[in-house]
Design a protein around this motif. Structure first.
Motif, PDB file in Angstrom:
ATOM      1  N   PRO A 293       0.834  -1.375  -0.145  1.00  0.00           N
ATOM      2  CA  PRO A 293      -0.152  -0.221   0.476  1.00  0.00           C
ATOM      3  C   PRO A 293       0.390   1.316  -0.129  1.00  0.00           C
ATOM      4  CG  PRO A 293      -0.269  -1.288   1.741  1.00  0.00           C
ATOM      5  CD  PRO A 293       0.716  -2.478   0.860  1.00  0.00           C
ATOM      6  N   PHE A 294       2.074   0.966   0.672  1.00  0.00           N
ATOM      7  CA  PHE A 294       2.703   2.245   0.516  1.00  0.00           C
ATOM      8  C   PHE A 294       3.573   2.715  -0.954  1.00  0.00           C
ATOM      9  CE2 PHE A 294       6.935   4.002   0.587  1.00  0.00           C
ATOM     10  CZ  PHE A 294       7.214   5.091   1.387  1.00  0.00           C
ATOM     11  N   ALA A 295       4.085   1.631  -1.064  1.00  0.00           N
ATOM     12  CA  ALA A 295       4.454   1.037  -2.388  1.00  0.00           C
ATOM     13  C   ALA A 295       3.467   2.411  -3.287  1.00  0.00           C
ATOM     14  CB  ALA A 295       4.989   0.259  -3.615  1.00  0.00           C
ATOM     15  N   ASP A 296       1.823   1.536  -3.562  1.00  0.00           N
ATOM     16  CA  ASP A 296       0.794   2.231  -4.447  1.00  0.00           C
ATOM     17  C   ASP A 296       0.745   4.267  -4.277  1.00  0.00           C
ATOM     18  OD1 ASP A 296      -0.046  -0.144  -5.653  1.00  0.00           O
ATOM     19  OD2 ASP A 296      -1.509  -0.809  -4.244  1.00  0.00           O
ATOM     20  N   ALA A 297       0.735   4.766  -2.696  1.00  0.00           N
ATOM     21  CA  ALA A 297       0.606   6.170  -2.019  1.00  0.00           C
ATOM     22  C   ALA A 297       1.549   6.630  -2.345  1.00  0.00           C
ATOM     23  CB  ALA A 297       0.881   5.627  -1.068  1.00  0.00           C
ATOM     24  N   LEU A 298       2.795   6.044  -2.920  1.00  0.00           N
ATOM     25  CA  LEU A 298       4.254   6.583  -3.697  1.00  0.00           C
ATOM     26  C   LEU A 298       3.899   6.866  -5.039  1.00  0.00           C
ATOM     27  CD1 LEU A 298       6.698   7.956  -2.863  1.00  0.00           C
ATOM     28  CD2 LEU A 298       8.541   5.559  -3.067  1.00  0.00           C
ATOM     29  N   ARG A 299       3.660   5.865  -5.860  1.00  0.00           N
ATOM     30  CA  ARG A 299       3.242   6.301  -6.606  1.00  0.00           C
ATOM     31  C   ARG A 299       2.169   6.976  -7.156  1.00  0.00           C
ATOM     32  NH1 ARG A 299       3.194   0.800  -6.925  1.00  0.00           N
ATOM     33  NH2 ARG A 299       4.941  -0.142  -7.321  1.00  0.00           N
ATOM     34  N   ALA A 300       1.278   7.379  -6.614  1.00  0.00           N
ATOM     35  CA  ALA A 300       0.067   8.585  -6.149  1.00  0.00           C
ATOM     36  C   ALA A 300       0.719   9.684  -6.151  1.00  0.00           C
ATOM     37  CB  ALA A 300      -1.198   8.132  -5.486  1.00  0.00           C
ATOM     38  N   ALA A 301       1.293   9.786  -5.593  1.00  0.00           N
ATOM     39  CA  ALA A 301       2.157  11.215  -4.772  1.00  0.00           C
ATOM     40  C   ALA A 301       3.541  11.644  -5.877  1.00  0.00           C
ATOM     41  CB  ALA A 301       2.822  10.978  -3.070  1.00  0.00           C
ATOM     42  N   LYS A 302       3.595  10.699  -7.020  1.00  0.00           N
ATOM     43  CA  LYS A 302       4.794  10.860  -7.599  1.00  0.00           C
ATOM     44  C   LYS A 302       3.842  11.219  -9.003  1.00  0.00           C
ATOM     45  CE  LYS A 302       8.161   9.253 -11.331  1.00  0.00           C
ATOM     46  NZ  LYS A 302       9.154  10.440 -10.991  1.00  0.00           N
ATOM     47  N   ALA A 303       3.002  10.582  -9.549  1.00  0.00           N
ATOM     48  CA  ALA A 303       1.792  11.204  -9.938  1.00  0.00           C
ATOM     49  C   ALA A 303       1.286  12.299  -9.898  1.00  0.00           C
ATOM     50  CB  ALA A 303       0.155  10.464 -10.683  1.00  0.00           C
ATOM     51  N   ALA A 304       1.058  13.123  -8.962  1.00  0.00           N
ATOM     52  CA  ALA A 304       0.045  14.242  -8.383  1.00  0.00           C
ATOM     53  C   ALA A 304       1.250  15.522  -8.908  1.00  0.00           C
ATOM     54  CB  ALA A 304      -0.211  14.196  -7.074  1.00  0.00           C
ATOM     55  N   VAL A 305       2.266  14.844  -8.489  1.00  0.00           N
ATOM     56  CA  VAL A 305       3.748  16.203  -8.607  1.00  0.00           C
ATOM     57  C   VAL A 305       4.060  16.191 -10.064  1.00  0.00           C
ATOM     58  CG1 VAL A 305       3.886  16.784  -6.437  1.00  0.00           C
ATOM     59  CG2 VAL A 305       5.364  15.746  -7.481  1.00  0.00           C
ATOM     60  N   ASP A 306       4.051  14.782 -10.808  1.00  0.00           N
ATOM     61  CA  ASP A 306       5.175  14.642 -11.947  1.00  0.00           C
ATOM     62  C   ASP A 306       4.320  13.829 -12.998  1.00  0.00           C
ATOM     63  OD1 ASP A 306       7.203  13.990 -13.916  1.00  0.00           O
ATOM     64  OD2 ASP A 306       7.852  12.628 -12.404  1.00  0.00           O
ATOM     65  N   PRO A 307       2.725  14.311 -13.301  1.00  0.00           N
ATOM     66  CA  PRO A 307       2.190  13.741 -14.397  1.00  0.00           C
ATOM     67  C   PRO A 307       2.745  13.241 -15.541  1.00  0.00           C
ATOM     68  CG  PRO A 307       1.771  15.497 -14.127  1.00  0.00           C
ATOM     69  CD  PRO A 307       2.524  15.620 -13.597  1.00  0.00           C
ATOM     70  N   ALA A 308       3.795  13.263 -15.991  1.00  0.00           N
ATOM     71  CA  ALA A 308       4.302  12.983 -17.300  1.00  0.00           C
ATOM     72  C   ALA A 308       6.121  11.776 -16.575  1.00  0.00           C
ATOM     73  CB  ALA A 308       5.022  14.378 -18.060  1.00  0.00           C
ATOM     74  N   GLY A 309       5.962  11.887 -15.428  1.00  0.00           N
ATOM     75  CA  GLY A 309       6.631  11.227 -15.293  1.00  0.00           C
ATOM     76  C   GLY A 309       8.303  11.135 -15.654  1.00  0.00           C
ATOM     77  N   ILE A 310       9.121  12.667 -15.966  1.00  0.00           N
ATOM     78  CA  ILE A 310       9.921  12.732 -16.385  1.00  0.00           C
ATOM     79  C   ILE A 310      11.038  12.774 -15.426  1.00  0.00           C
ATOM     80  CG2 ILE A 310       9.034  14.007 -17.776  1.00  0.00           C
ATOM     81  CD1 ILE A 310       9.684  16.689 -16.581  1.00  0.00           C
ATOM     82  N   LEU A 311      10.770  12.878 -13.783  1.00  0.00           N
ATOM     83  CA  LEU A 311      11.626  13.304 -12.350  1.00  0.00           C
ATOM     84  C   LEU A 311      12.455  11.633 -12.334  1.00  0.00           C
ATOM     85  CD1 LEU A 311       9.908  15.605 -10.722  1.00  0.00           C
ATOM     86  CD2 LEU A 311      11.266  15.341 -11.567  1.00  0.00           C
ATOM     87  N   ASN A 312      13.525  11.534 -12.512  1.00  0.00           N
ATOM     88  CA  ASN A 312      14.242  10.029 -12.613  1.00  0.00           C
ATOM     89  C   ASN A 312      13.398   9.084 -12.518  1.00  0.00           C
ATOM     90  OD1 ASN A 312      16.841   9.519 -12.004  1.00  0.00           O
ATOM     91  ND2 ASN A 312      17.284  10.053  -9.927  1.00  0.00           N
ATOM     92  N   PRO A 313      13.224   8.232 -14.061  1.00  0.00           N
ATOM     93  CA  PRO A 313      12.301   7.678 -13.614  1.00  0.00           C
ATOM     94  C   PRO A 313      12.806   6.142 -13.812  1.00  0.00           C
ATOM     95  CG  PRO A 313      12.983   8.295 -15.842  1.00  0.00           C
ATOM     96  CD  PRO A 313      13.390   9.607 -14.635  1.00  0.00           C
ATOM     97  N   GLY A 314      12.156   5.603 -13.313  1.00  0.00           N
ATOM     98  CA  GLY A 314      12.768   3.637 -12.839  1.00  0.00           C
ATOM     99  C   GLY A 314      13.261   3.514 -11.350  1.00  0.00           C
ATOM    100  N   VAL A 315      13.433   5.011 -10.857  1.00  0.00           N
ATOM    101  CA  VAL A 315      14.179   4.796  -9.122  1.00  0.00           C
ATOM    102  C   VAL A 315      12.804   4.896  -7.980  1.00  0.00           C
ATOM    103  CG1 VAL A 315      15.985   5.894  -7.173  1.00  0.00           C
ATOM    104  CG2 VAL A 315      16.689   6.074  -9.706  1.00  0.00           C
ATOM    105  N   LEU A 316      13.405   4.217  -6.885  1.00  0.00           N
ATOM    106  CA  LEU A 316      12.043   3.852  -5.812  1.00  0.00           C
ATOM    107  C   LEU A 316      10.564   3.826  -7.109  1.00  0.00           C
ATOM    108  CD1 LEU A 316      12.908   6.821  -3.611  1.00  0.00           C
ATOM    109  CD2 LEU A 316      13.537   5.004  -3.549  1.00  0.00           C
ATOM    110  N   VAL A 317      10.469   3.653  -8.402  1.00  0.00           N
ATOM    111  CA  VAL A 317       8.855   3.521  -8.379  1.00  0.00           C
ATOM    112  C   VAL A 317       8.968   3.472  -9.368  1.00  0.00           C
ATOM    113  CG1 VAL A 317       7.059   4.780  -6.631  1.00  0.00           C
ATOM    114  CG2 VAL A 317       7.817   6.533  -8.247  1.00  0.00           C
TER     115      VAL A 317
END
Length: 520
Positions: free
Chosen positions: A496-520
């Protein structure tokens, strides 16, 4: 002429020893380790490196802060793990960043992020480039811009009353301390990479410092963090403490660049220490030393240094050539003399068979600490020579509770030796200690399989990581996750924490440009 960092290893180009000196040191190192003689190789010169053409060009509005020359692209391709150094040593740069941006302020950084989002390019924050877990390596199959923050390197403000300082994220350790020293203050956070790493990198990776107890991570010094995201500014309020929900700082600390680019932080600083006490104590076994360290960590004495080296590591570093385990113990204070603290610590160690080197002679009691510190700081430079000598050398670190400590250490030693085969040396030291556990740090040395070092690394990395996770430890205590630890981090964290982290990233970085492949 401006000094340049080496394109393949640790330090500056003018710090690289001449070939004859490298050959002599490499030959002596193999002999000291008991390895058969082997040819000493030389790194591939930068002029002989061939890179793929950049997949994108910066817009004219950013051209003056962007570079695409081979040196910039090569030196922003990797961090400084063993596999990074080996690849660079052999001139292998398969996936360099296409562009390296050097923003001088937040306005330029904001424009770089907007360009990356528009172009669909990965934006990889880059501080000192000292990651040992693949944290700054561009992702495969995607255009990438490495964002180097070292031009944002100033102490902007000092609040002497609160004893805090506002510092830009690109400030490297020595420059940061030089600026604070003028105010009679210090951050006093000294990771092994201190010479070349940055404040932003320390925060983004939850870096560990030199304090063995109490203030073990950069977390303990952070008062407030500011970062830029593709969807706006993320900045917390300056507070000594707060119970107002989950901490926005805590989510950024350790986020490794996936939630925003850290630009500055208010940091808790200290008065420079005026009183110091240090001692080196030997123990007949590493296990006896660990029991003494546990007693120290649970005593409330809070030593600043409490590093236990097993006999093999103590002998290798020259800190204790007699092969016994060595405890490097130290106290420091800006306020008071430390004799009572050291006296009680020595009593606790004596209860477990610890004997102070130099006895009651305070003038020689701290020699072991000085010897160990010199070896500690020189280790990254020596590794470059070991790579040339064909010596496989890597480290693994974790943290585990005391009830699981002995079993985890034994398991990691066994699995690493099995993976490396005959002739391998596996040493262990404790870098940080807590009342409820400790952080064991392993160093492995073995004859390298020339030309096949990366596969050799994969094998021992997997073996050690499985032993760490299976033994109840964390996959990393202070080296961060990056790309190298992802398979085990994914298993360590709650789903569930992994899902929450992905949701946080999607909120601030919807295009997924910030250091992709790290943590999530």
């Amino acid at each position: 002429m401006t000094r340049r960092r080496k394109h393949w290893g640790w330090g500056f180009e003018d710090q690289q020893p001449p070939p004859g000196e490298v050959e002599a040191t490499a030959t002596a190192a193999r002999e000291h380790l008991g390895f058969e003689p082997a040819p000493v190789e030389r790194p591939v010169p930068l002029d002989d490196v061939t890179l793929p053409a950049p997949a994108l060009d910066p817009p004219a509005s950013l051209a003056d802060i962007c570079r695409t020359d081979p040196y910039e692209r090569v030196t922003h391709s990797y961090g400084k793990s063993y596999r990074d150094v080996v690849r660079a040593f052999r001139g292998r740069f398969d996936n360099p960043p296409d562009v390296v941006a050097h923003p001088r302020d937040e306005a330029e950084l904001e424009r770089v992020l907007a360009w990356c989002e528009e172009a669909g390019a990965a934006a990889v924050p880059f501080g000192g480039g000292t990651s040992v877990v693949g944290g700054v390596e561009p992702p495969l199959g995607r255009a990438a811009v490495s964002i180097d923050l070292k031009r944002m390197d100033r102490v902007l403000e000092v609040d002497s009353e609160s004893r805090a300082a506002l510092i830009q994220a690109g400030a490297m350790g020595p420059l940061l301390e030089d600026q604070l020293r003028g105010h009679g203050l210090t951050l006093r956070h000294f990771p092994q990479s201190f010479e070349y790493s940055t404040l932003g990198g320390w925060i983004a990776t939850r870096a560990g410092g030199h304090y063995a107890t109490l203030h073990t991570h950069i977390d303990d010094f952070v008062e407030s963090v500011r970062a830029l995201t593709p969807r706006g500014v993320w900045e917390s309020r300056r507070l000594p403490g707060s119970g107002a929900g989950p901490s926005p700082d805590r989510l950024l600390i350790g986020s490794e660049g996936i939630l925003g680019v850290i630009t500055q932080a208010w940091m808790r600083v200290q008065n420079a220490p005026r009183f110091r006490e240090s001692a080196g104590l030997t123990f007949d076994s590493f296990e006896a030393g660990a029991r003494a360290v546990r007693a120290l960590s649970q005593s409330g004495l809070h030593p600043s240094n409490c590093r236990l080296l097993d006999g093999a590591e103590a002998a290798l570093t020259g800190a204790a050539p007699d092969g016994r385990a060595l405890l490097v113990l130290g106290f420091e204070s800006a306020d008071h003399a430390l004799d009572p603290w050291m006296a009680r610590a020595l009593e606790l160690c004596a209860d477990h068979g610890g004997r102070a080197r130099g006895g009651d002679d305070r003038s020689t009691r701290g020699e072991a600490e000085s010897s160990w510190r010199d070896a500690f700081l020189q280790a990254p430079y020596l590794r470059d020579t070991l790579v040339a000598a064909g010596v496989f050398v890597e480290t693994f670190e974790s943290a585990v509770t005391w009830d699981r400590f002995d079993a985890l250490v034994a398991s990691v030693r066994e699995r690493a030796r099995e993976a490396l085969g005959a002739g391998a040396t596996v040493t262990c030291r404790l870098t940080h200690v807590y009342p409820d556990g400790a952080a064991p740090y392993f160093t492995v040395l073995a004859p390298a399989r020339r030309g096949d070092e990366l596969a050799q690394w994969d094998e021992v990395k997997a073996a050690a990581s499985e032993a760490i996770l299976g033994g109840g430890g964390t996959i990393t205590h202070h080296h961060a996750v990056g790309r190298d630890h992802r398979p085990w981090y994914d298993r360590q964290r709650p789903d569930p924490f992994a899902d929450a982290l992905r949701a946080a990233k999607a909120a601030v970085d919807p295009a997924g440009i910030l250091n992709p492949g790290v943590l999530v």
